[in-house]
Design a protein around this motif. Structure first.
Motif, mmCIF file in Angstrom:
data_model
loop_
_atom_site.group_PDB
_atom_site.id
_atom_site.type_symbol
_atom_site.label_atom_id
_atom_site.label_comp_id
_atom_site.label_asym_id
_atom_site.label_seq_id
_atom_site.Cartn_x
_atom_site.Cartn_y
_atom_site.Cartn_z
ATOM 1 N N LEU A 61 -14.516 -46.156 -0.779
ATOM 2 C CA LEU A 61 -14.810 -44.727 -0.819
ATOM 3 C C LEU A 61 -16.242 -44.499 -0.355
ATOM 4 C CD1 LEU A 61 -13.751 -41.896 -1.609
ATOM 5 C CD2 LEU A 61 -14.675 -42.301 -3.899
ATOM 6 N N GLU A 62 -16.404 -43.729 0.692
ATOM 7 C CA GLU A 62 -17.715 -43.479 1.303
ATOM 8 C C GLU A 62 -18.452 -44.784 1.614
ATOM 9 O OE1 GLU A 62 -19.531 -39.165 0.362
ATOM 10 O OE2 GLU A 62 -19.846 -40.651 -1.226
ATOM 11 N N GLY A 63 -17.711 -45.761 2.129
ATOM 12 C CA GLY A 63 -18.308 -47.033 2.525
ATOM 13 C C GLY A 63 -18.573 -47.990 1.387
ATOM 14 N N LYS A 64 -18.249 -47.582 0.143
ATOM 15 C CA LYS A 64 -18.508 -48.427 -1.024
ATOM 16 C C LYS A 64 -17.206 -48.980 -1.575
ATOM 17 C CE LYS A 64 -20.590 -48.303 -5.662
ATOM 18 N NZ LYS A 64 -21.262 -47.443 -6.665
ATOM 19 N N ASP A 65 -17.176 -50.284 -1.844
ATOM 20 C CA ASP A 65 -16.005 -50.928 -2.424
ATOM 21 C C ASP A 65 -15.919 -50.553 -3.904
ATOM 22 O OD1 ASP A 65 -13.992 -52.545 -3.373
ATOM 23 O OD2 ASP A 65 -14.699 -54.373 -2.401
ATOM 24 N N ILE A 148 -14.506 -28.939 -11.521
ATOM 25 C CA ILE A 148 -15.840 -28.528 -11.957
ATOM 26 C C ILE A 148 -16.856 -29.662 -11.871
ATOM 27 C CG2 ILE A 148 -15.585 -29.055 -14.433
ATOM 28 C CD1 ILE A 148 -17.016 -26.332 -14.953
ATOM 29 N N VAL A 149 -16.387 -30.901 -11.932
ATOM 30 C CA VAL A 149 -17.302 -32.057 -11.826
ATOM 31 C C VAL A 149 -17.605 -32.379 -10.367
ATOM 32 C CG1 VAL A 149 -16.573 -33.049 -14.016
ATOM 33 C CG2 VAL A 149 -15.377 -33.717 -11.914
ATOM 34 N N ARG A 150 -17.041 -31.588 -9.463
ATOM 35 C CA ARG A 150 -17.227 -31.774 -8.019
ATOM 36 C C ARG A 150 -16.933 -33.227 -7.608
ATOM 37 N NH1 ARG A 150 -19.585 -27.156 -5.956
ATOM 38 N NH2 ARG A 150 -20.420 -25.759 -7.566
ATOM 39 N N PRO A 151 -15.691 -33.646 -7.803
ATOM 40 C CA PRO A 151 -15.334 -35.033 -7.482
ATOM 41 C C PRO A 151 -15.367 -35.284 -5.978
ATOM 42 C CG PRO A 151 -13.354 -33.759 -7.894
ATOM 43 C CD PRO A 151 -14.523 -32.864 -8.225
ATOM 44 N N LYS A 152 -15.615 -36.518 -5.611
ATOM 45 C CA LYS A 152 -15.523 -36.885 -4.197
ATOM 46 C C LYS A 152 -14.065 -36.822 -3.737
ATOM 47 C CE LYS A 152 -19.546 -39.960 -4.148
ATOM 48 N NZ LYS A 152 -20.024 -41.359 -3.962
ATOM 49 N N LEU A 153 -13.175 -37.132 -4.679
ATOM 50 C CA LEU A 153 -11.749 -37.205 -4.352
ATOM 51 C C LEU A 153 -10.956 -36.580 -5.496
ATOM 52 C CD1 LEU A 153 -9.780 -38.443 -2.207
ATOM 53 C CD2 LEU A 153 -9.727 -40.497 -3.622
ATOM 54 N N LEU A 154 -10.021 -35.687 -5.162
ATOM 55 C CA LEU A 154 -9.142 -35.074 -6.150
ATOM 56 C C LEU A 154 -7.722 -35.577 -5.917
ATOM 57 C CD1 LEU A 154 -8.604 -32.994 -8.423
ATOM 58 C CD2 LEU A 154 -8.239 -31.284 -6.622
ATOM 59 N N TYR A 182 -15.245 -26.112 -2.941
ATOM 60 C CA TYR A 182 -15.817 -27.291 -3.588
ATOM 61 C C TYR A 182 -15.845 -28.511 -2.666
ATOM 62 C CZ TYR A 182 -16.364 -24.999 -8.056
ATOM 63 O OH TYR A 182 -16.798 -24.165 -9.055
ATOM 64 N N SER A 183 -15.446 -28.328 -1.409
ATOM 65 C CA SER A 183 -15.532 -29.367 -0.367
ATOM 66 C C SER A 183 -14.983 -30.709 -0.845
ATOM 67 C CB SER A 183 -16.992 -29.536 0.076
ATOM 68 O OG SER A 183 -17.510 -28.314 0.549
ATOM 69 N N THR A 184 -13.774 -30.667 -1.379
ATOM 70 C CA THR A 184 -13.163 -31.864 -1.961
ATOM 71 C C THR A 184 -12.077 -32.420 -1.050
ATOM 72 O OG1 THR A 184 -13.549 -30.941 -4.162
ATOM 73 C CG2 THR A 184 -12.019 -32.786 -4.016
ATOM 74 N N THR A 185 -12.003 -33.730 -0.968
ATOM 75 C CA THR A 185 -10.917 -34.412 -0.267
ATOM 76 C C THR A 185 -9.772 -34.608 -1.254
ATOM 77 O OG1 THR A 185 -12.544 -35.551 1.104
ATOM 78 C CG2 THR A 185 -10.318 -36.468 1.070
ATOM 79 N N VAL A 186 -8.532 -34.392 -0.805
ATOM 80 C CA VAL A 186 -7.395 -34.361 -1.728
ATOM 81 C C VAL A 186 -6.292 -35.320 -1.294
ATOM 82 C CG1 VAL A 186 -5.638 -32.888 -2.796
ATOM 83 C CG2 VAL A 186 -7.873 -31.930 -2.215
ATOM 84 N N LEU A 187 -5.718 -36.021 -2.291
ATOM 85 C CA LEU A 187 -4.469 -36.772 -2.126
ATOM 86 C C LEU A 187 -3.468 -36.148 -3.084
ATOM 87 C CD1 LEU A 187 -6.290 -38.820 -0.656
ATOM 88 C CD2 LEU A 187 -5.006 -40.653 -1.777
#
Length: 353
Positions: A61-65, A148-154, A182-187
């Motif tokens: 996620l964002e280049g981090k394992d 509300i926690v502004r997750p990187k991924l929802l 909220y500019s969130t990426t979603v699965l």
């Protein structure tokens, strides 16, 4: 490198398997996961969030394992079908619970809660208990708590499945607005293809823990992989051979029918033709139209499906499905045994290989 990468992911939990899953999402993507029950969709979400550790593979996620990070360190939120609100807390407290460890200032917490509540249309419900809310209201509160926690991924696991059609439509619009703000990426795991068309820019089809096909909704639904994916998506697929070229059109002999397609192919080439059920018009007789394909057949079955009607038509050596409204079905006097004409454009007959 993509925003999210799932690489060669393998896991077996009580017979539910993930088999060498490869998946990518860019920042801001809305990706839907579809497939039959037992295909591993929910298991994939719960592995990405960290509830299960894979036997093999990596989650980046964002280049981090993040494969071995605990769930609370991943900056990922998840919403389930049953919303999981705390029954002893009101809506405000449920939403605020998610950020109390992050924020201490009561005024800031209140401002954050009211902002997300306003976006999702539950500002007037903040001081009510979950037991007094409708299903759609509860789900909006659950989504607010996750966003509300502004997750990187929802991650969304069939959040609309228990809701009626009108509530689903309303909630899709609100969710789309909230995701944008909220500019969130979603699965999003779903069984409802309307979720795909209304929300997603990418779709992944799973079967028995394997990715069968992925891409943008238009390409996957109109050019599905033959056999399983086409059948699962309800797409008509006719197999045949290219007979000739007529100007810019390709003429295909497929299962006793002559079909015109605007897709290029070579004479003699064996191909399959994909035709979406909703892109076929039914008529009592030959009609004047710019559509190049007019095929005569006989109605073999009529089935109600939610607010639409699925009509099965035998023609040539094939049977195709067509989706019509109940009003059209009544006007055309559609019933088993009636002769009918299926009309569709050459551009709607997509060649797949």
């Amino acid at each position: 490198m993509s925003f999210l990468e799932v690489r060669d992911l393998c896991l077996d939990v009580g017979g539910f398997k993930l088999d060498r899953i490869e998946l990518k999402a860019e920042k801001g993507d809305y990706l839907t996961l579809i497939g039959p029950t037992g295909s591993g969709k929910s298991l994939l979400l719960e592995t990405i969030i960290g509830f299960y550790g894979p036997e093999k593979g990596k989650i980046i996620l964002e280049g981090k394992d993040i494969t071995d990070l605990p769930p609370n360190m991943r900056q990922i939120s998840i919403v389930y079908q049953d919303h999981m609100l705390f029954p002893h807390m009101n809506v405000f407290e449920n939403i605020a619970y998610a950020i109390r460890k992050k924020l201490r200032d009561k005024k800031q917490i209140e401002a954050e809660v009211k902002q997300i509540a306003g976006v999702l249309g539950i500002g007037e419900l903040l001081y009510r208990k979950p037991s007094t809310l409708s299903g759609g209201e509860k789900q909006r509160a659950a989504i607010a708590r996750s966003l509300i926690v502004r997750p990187k991924l929802l991650l969304l696991d069939e959040p609309f499945s228990a809701l009626d059609a009108r509530t689903k439509e309303k909630l899709r619009k609100m969710l789309k607005k909230a995701i944008g703000e909220y500019s969130t990426t979603v699965l999003h795991v779903t069984h409802d293809f309307e979720d795909v068309w209304a929300l997603a820019n990418r779709v992944v089809v799973l079967r028995k823990g394997k990715v069968m096909q992925s891409g943008d909704p238009e390409s996957v639904f109109r050019r599905p992989s033959p056999d399983f994916v086409a059948e699962f998506l309800g797409t008509n697929v006719l197999k045949g051979k290219v007979k000739a070229l007529e100007g810019k059109l390709t003429v295909i002999e497929a299962e006793g029918l002559e079909i015109y397609s605007s897709d290029p192919a070579e004479p003699g080439e064996e191909v399959a033709v994909s035709i979406r059920p909703e892109e076929v018009i039914l008529a009592k007789g030959v009609m004047e139209s710019s559509a190049r394909n007019t095929l005569k057949g006989k109605v073999s079955g009529v089935f109600k499906k939610e607010h639409l009607v699925v009509v099965e038509v035998e023609m040539g050596h094939a049977e195709i499905k067509v989706v019509v409204t109940p009003t059209s079905c009544e006007m055309l006097e559609i019933e088993p045994g009636r002769e009918i004409y299926a009309v569709f454009k050459a551009s709607n007959a997509r060649i797949i290989r």
